[in-house]
Scaffold this motif. Structure first.
Motif, short mmCIF file in Angstrom:
data_model
loop_
_atom_site.label_atom_id
_atom_site.label_comp_id
_atom_site.label_asym_id
_atom_site.label_seq_id
_atom_site.Cartn_x
_atom_site.Cartn_y
_atom_site.Cartn_z
N ASP A 7 19.60 -17.55 0.92
CA ASP A 7 19.14 -16.24 0.47
C ASP A 7 17.85 -15.91 1.21
O ASP A 7 16.83 -16.59 1.05
CB ASP A 7 18.91 -16.24 -1.03
N VAL A 54 22.43 -8.00 0.00
CA VAL A 54 22.33 -7.98 -1.46
C VAL A 54 21.27 -7.01 -1.92
O VAL A 54 20.42 -6.61 -1.20
CB VAL A 54 22.03 -9.38 -2.04
N ASP A 92 30.95 -11.21 -0.04
CA ASP A 92 30.48 -12.34 -0.83
C ASP A 92 30.34 -13.55 0.08
O ASP A 92 31.32 -14.23 0.39
CB ASP A 92 31.46 -12.63 -1.98
#
Length: 133
Positions: A110, A133, A89
């Motif tokens: 991201d 991810v 994370d």
């Protein structure tokens, strides 16, 4: 037939630092590395996530490396290597490390399949935390 690497080989990442105490404290207190051994104020061996980190102060050539000088990075914006830590994370790791004093270049970003962000150690070595991810 001889092979390399063989069983028992371990990797050590060496980083040249300008202030051994400051760098040791950063890797220990911010990243959570464990100090394994220190040598006469010029080097410190740490264990971090199954890897060895060797922090050394700069120095000139020796008999076994007659043309090599060890020096910390001269310009933190010109990178020849970095240490990347894959984390489960990234945003949570970012908050924890920031709380321990790490100064990030940007918040987590991201990047379409990867969340990552970068920070530096006291000598400017680039470090990355990254989440797939």
């Amino acid at each position: 037939m001889d092979t390399f690497p063989t069983e028992g080989v371990e990797l050590t990442h060496l980083m040249v630092v300008s202030d051994l105490e400051q760098s040791r404290n950063f890797y220990r207190d911010v990243l959570g590395a464990e100090v394994y051994r220190e040598y006469g104020g010029t080097s410190c061996v740490l264990q971090f996530q199954g890897t060895w980190l060797l922090l050394v102060t700069g120095g000139g050539p020796t008999e076994d490396k007659p043309s090599v000088t060890f020096a910390p990075p001269g310009d933190p914006d010109r990178v020849s290597h970095q240490l990347t830590m894959r984390v489960p994370d990234c945003r949570k790791a970012y908050e924890i490390l920031r709380g321990r004093g790490a100064e990030f270049l940007t918040p987590p970003n991201d990047r379409n399949g990867e969340i990552r962000c970068f920070f530096r150690d006291p000598d400017g070595h680039l470090l990355e935390i990254s989440e797939i991810v």
